[in-house]
Design an enzyme around this catalytic site. Structure first.
Site, short mmCIF file in Angstrom:
data_model
loop_
_atom_site.label_atom_id
_atom_site.label_comp_id
_atom_site.label_asym_id
_atom_site.label_seq_id
_atom_site.Cartn_x
_atom_site.Cartn_y
_atom_site.Cartn_z
N GLU A 440 0.84 -1.21 0.00
CA GLU A 440 0.00 0.00 0.00
C GLU A 440 0.87 1.26 0.00
O GLU A 440 0.53 2.27 0.60
CB GLU A 440 -0.95 -0.04 1.21
CG GLU A 440 -2.23 0.76 1.10
CD GLU A 440 -3.01 0.48 -0.16
OE1 GLU A 440 -3.12 1.40 -0.98
OE2 GLU A 440 -3.52 -0.64 -0.35
C1 LIG Z 1 2.80 -9.88 1.20
C2 LIG Z 1 2.48 -8.89 0.12
C3 LIG Z 1 1.16 -8.62 -0.18
C4 LIG Z 1 0.85 -7.73 -1.22
N1 LIG Z 1 -0.47 -7.55 -1.59
C5 LIG Z 1 -0.73 -6.89 -2.74
C6 LIG Z 1 -2.04 -6.89 -3.31
O1 LIG Z 1 -2.99 -7.45 -2.75
N2 LIG Z 1 -2.24 -6.27 -4.50
C7 LIG Z 1 -1.22 -5.64 -5.16
O2 LIG Z 1 -1.45 -5.13 -6.25
N3 LIG Z 1 0.03 -5.61 -4.65
C8 LIG Z 1 0.31 -6.22 -3.47
N4 LIG Z 1 1.58 -6.23 -2.96
C9 LIG Z 1 2.62 -5.50 -3.67
C10 LIG Z 1 3.12 -4.26 -2.92
O3 LIG Z 1 2.12 -3.28 -2.89
C11 LIG Z 1 4.42 -3.79 -3.60
O4 LIG Z 1 5.41 -4.76 -3.35
C12 LIG Z 1 4.85 -2.42 -3.12
O5 LIG Z 1 3.96 -1.45 -3.57
C13 LIG Z 1 6.26 -2.04 -3.58
O6 LIG Z 1 6.43 -2.27 -4.95
P1 LIG Z 1 7.69 -3.12 -5.44
O7 LIG Z 1 7.76 -4.35 -4.64
O8 LIG Z 1 7.59 -3.27 -6.92
O9 LIG Z 1 8.94 -2.23 -5.08
P2 LIG Z 1 9.64 -1.11 -5.99
O10 LIG Z 1 8.60 -0.24 -6.56
O11 LIG Z 1 10.57 -1.77 -6.92
O12 LIG Z 1 10.47 -0.29 -4.91
C14 LIG Z 1 11.73 -0.74 -4.40
C15 LIG Z 1 12.28 0.32 -3.43
O13 LIG Z 1 12.48 1.56 -4.14
C16 LIG Z 1 11.84 2.63 -3.46
N5 LIG Z 1 11.34 3.60 -4.42
C17 LIG Z 1 10.74 3.36 -5.62
N6 LIG Z 1 10.42 4.53 -6.21
C18 LIG Z 1 10.83 5.52 -5.40
C19 LIG Z 1 10.79 6.95 -5.46
N7 LIG Z 1 10.28 7.58 -6.49
N8 LIG Z 1 11.30 7.65 -4.41
C20 LIG Z 1 11.83 7.00 -3.34
N9 LIG Z 1 11.90 5.67 -3.24
C21 LIG Z 1 11.41 4.93 -4.25
C22 LIG Z 1 10.70 1.97 -2.68
O14 LIG Z 1 10.33 2.76 -1.57
C23 LIG Z 1 11.34 0.65 -2.27
O15 LIG Z 1 12.09 0.85 -1.10
C24 LIG Z 1 1.90 -7.07 -1.90
C25 LIG Z 1 3.23 -7.32 -1.56
C26 LIG Z 1 3.53 -8.23 -0.58
C27 LIG Z 1 4.98 -8.52 -0.29
#
Ligand SMILES: Cc1cc2nc3c(=O)[nH]c(=O)nc-3n(C[C@H](O)[C@H](O)[C@H](O)COP(=O)(O)OP(=O)(O)OC[C@H]3O[C@@H](n4cnc5c(N)ncnc54)[C@H](O)[C@@H]3O)c2cc1C
Length: 600
Positions: A440
């Site tokens: 989220e």
């Molecule tokens: C157990 C679990 C349940 C989940 N449930 C759902 C669900 O029901 N539905 C769904 O759609 N998703 C779900 N997710 C996905 C979750 O919302 C994402 O993993 C999360 O939004 C982060 O995206 P990412 O993993 O691609 O990380 P990335 O976007 O790759 O980010 C990696 C790092 O880079 C940082 N970062 C990226 N961009 C910036 C910026 N512009 N400025 C500063 N920092 C930045 C982030 O803060 C993070 O630390 C779930 C994930 C997990 C692990």
């Protein structure tokens, strides 16, 4: 796993005494029948269900986890039965729209139930929690036909929902998404693509699952401007509402992960699955923004839940476990040693957990109340509440979950080596709490939202609106005992404004200054906001301590005042550390070239 006891009295104190929800509801025609007795009765029933049915499944659910099979995902023993009881009790429909089978209760009561279910068993609470997102989407943007077909069954709890956003290569930056929607002749779409990390994507608790999916319609613009929103059922629904054939989607696997093991985190393949557009084409992300604050509040509450549960476990242990003598002489002279509760450092950890749980409760329920005002207030009230939510939600989501995780860690530490051993349940709380800082919107992303969109993006207006409310509170009448807290809050609101202005000025010269300040700024803001709520808690407790009608609550009020003092003297100084870090600027972060990161 600690035995969960619902904090009903603290919830009542926050709702009735501090936030004055009863007066607010009397003034809002939609909620005028929501009496204090009704609120207390719902709390009591909810607490009973969570203590008796959900809490006993928390540890076993973690041990067993979910199992993927070719026929579908199996949830741990007892989960489906607990869900059936939850549906039978009418809980899914509590705060939903009356027109589609809901009971129309305030969001604040919905959040009470989220706190209770979430503390008793966070992994279980993910299933109804995700339905909530699907319900909100359809309530706000679904067509009448979609509402009749899907919303009513989600509200009754017969079916559950999901939010399918994340893809293997993108989570934060959804503009990169690749899931494709191909137009069919009958007005529906065929969806092709893979979504990952989909909570409750597949399970055995309901006969149908309603997926809310974002995808790009063929030919739509690249980036966020070409994203549309679809409702995609697991099992197709016939005209008459009966279930038809299976849709072309499946759960390819579930993730093996750190915590919330009983919550199925699914890889979902859409292989030409039939979906129906929700809202206008290419406006999918905008549609989702309309309920983003509610969804984030639903995740913020996880920090509160884990702080509460970790506190309950740690406190029960600390008063029984014997180790060493108190520095000021034995407190248990007949025993071989004193309980560890006598040691200042153990008290530091327990009071930190308690200050986090109780302060966050006041903060989050204040936000839930703003949600009620947005729903039922007049235009002006709704606008003001919406502005407050816009500013405070990123702080709630990131700050409360960061502190919730800290509180969970203290839970392990208070138990010493036993905290690290599974049977005590404290390590599960740490593993379960960790995800709240990620999904989220990560802490980093919330921080950018706060400083970029909300504070600087509004030219400081949203912040000034809120500091005006803080100021009004400080100008009000308060018991002498809390005068020091009031002047601290008053000074902090001015410092917050000055600090925000200085970041804005630096960011005009160099945009990286905003990013470099962001997380420290969010944490600083969080401590200031929590000080404001702790001042309210303390002021109310001091007033009620002198009220003969509340003599039975005197110890409760005393404990509240002592926890407030702990917050102001022992936690709030952290804000100054964040301020100093912000003043350190962007250069220490940005000067190192990529090549030097690789040099060791
Ligand atoms: C157990 C679990 C349940 C989940 N449930 C759902 C669900 O029901 N539905 C769904 O759609 N998703 C779900 N997710 C996905 C979750 O919302 C994402 O993993 C999360 O939004 C982060 O995206 P990412 O993993 O691609 O990380 P990335 O976007 O790759 O980010 C990696 C790092 O880079 C940082 N970062 C990226 N961009 C910036 C910026 N512009 N400025 C500063 N920092 C930045 C982030 O803060 C993070 O630390 C779930 C994930 C997990 C692990």
């Amino acid at each position: 796993m600690p035995t969960y006891k619902a904090p009903t009295r603290d919830l009542q104190f926050v709702l009735h005494d501090v936030l004055g929800v009863d007066d607010v509801y009397t003034s809002l025609p939609e909620f005028e029948e929501v009496s204090p007795d009704l609120i207390d009765a719902i709390l009591e029933q909810g607490a009973k269900f969570c203590e008796d049915v959900l809490a006993p499944l928390n540890e076993s659910g973690d041990e067993e986890g979910c199992q993927w099979t070719p026929e579908g995902v199996k949830t741990p023993a007892g989960f489906a039965q607990a869900y059936a009881q939850y549906v039978e009790g009418g809980w899914p429909s509590l705060a939903a729209d009356v027109e589609y089978g809901g009971q129309g209760m305030p969001n604040t009561l919905g959040l009470c139930m989220s706190e209770l279910t979430g503390t008793a068993n966070w992994a279980w609470s993910m299933y109804p929690g995700l339905s909530h997102g699907a319900i909100k989407t359809l309530e706000e943007h679904g067509s009448e036909e979609q509402k009749q077909r899907y919303l009513t069954r989600l509200i009754s709890g017969e079916w559950t929902g999901t939010m399918c956003l994340t893809e293997p290569h993108c989570g934060t930056d959804l503009g990169l998404l690749r899931t494709k929607a191909v137009r069919n002749d009958d007005g529906s779409f065929s969806l092709h693509g893979t979504k990952i990390f989909i909570s409750a994507g597949e399970h055995d608790m309901a006969e149908n699952i309603v997926h809310i999916v974002i995808a790009r319609i063929e030919g739509a613009p690249e980036g966020t401007k070409g994203i549309s929103l679809f409702v995609v059922p697991k099992v197709n629904v016939n005209e008459d509402g009966t279930l038809g054939d299976r849709n072309a989607l499946n759960c390819a696997s579930i993730e093996s992960k750190m915590g919330i093991k009983a919550s199925a985190t699914c890889v979902m393949n859409f292989d030409g699955a039939k979906g129906y557009l929700i809202g206008p084409e290419n406006r999918g992300l905008n549609c989702m923004f309309t309920f983003m604050n509610a969804a984030r509040l639903g995740t913020a509450v996880q920090g509160l839940c884990h702080a509460e549960l970790a506190y309950q476990g740690a406190f029960n242990y600390a008063r029984e476990r014997l180790a060493m003598r108190s520095l000021t002489g034995p407190k248990n002279p007949d025993g071989p040693a004193d309980p560890i509760l006598v040691h200042p450092d153990v008290r530091r950890m327990l009071l930190t957990q308690r200050a986090i749980a109780e302060g966050s409760r006041a903060f989050l329920f204040f936000l839930a109340l703003q949600g009620d005002i947005i729903r039922a207030g007049n235009e002006e009230q709704a606008k003001q509440a919406d502005n407050l939510m816009a500013l405070l939600t990123p702080i709630a989501k990131a700050f409360v979950t960061e502190l919730g995780f800290e509180a969970a860690n203290h839970g392990v530490q208070v138990l010493g080596g036993h905290g690290y051993i599974r049977e005590w349940g404290m390590e599960q709380i740490v593993r379960d709490a960790r995800i709240a800082l990620l999904y989220e919107g990560t802490t980093g992303v919330q921080a950018m939202d706060l400083i970029g969109r909300k504070v600087l993006g509004s030219g400081g207006k949203l912040l000034m609106d809120f500091t005006a409310i803080m100021d009004e509170f400080c100008q009000g009448e308060h018991p002498e005992q809390v005068a020091g807290y009031i002047s601290t809050v008053s000074a902090l609101k001015d410092e917050w404004l000055t600090l925000s202005l200085s970041i804005g000025e630096k960011a005009m010269q160099n945009a990286d200054e905003a990013g470099a300040a962001s997380v420290d700024y969010l944490m600083y803001s969080g401590y200031v906001v929590l000080a404001y709520f702790w001042a309210q808690l303390a002021s109310t407790a001091a007033r009620l301590l002198d009220d003969p009608a509340r003599a039975a609550d005197a110890d409760f009020m005393r404990a509240k005042l002592m926890t407030a003092e702990f917050y102001f003297k022992r936690m709030l100084p952290r804000a100054q550390g964040h301020k100093l870090a912000i003043e350190g600027g962007a250069e220490p972060l940005m000067q190192m070239p990529e090549a030097l990161f690789a040099v060791s």
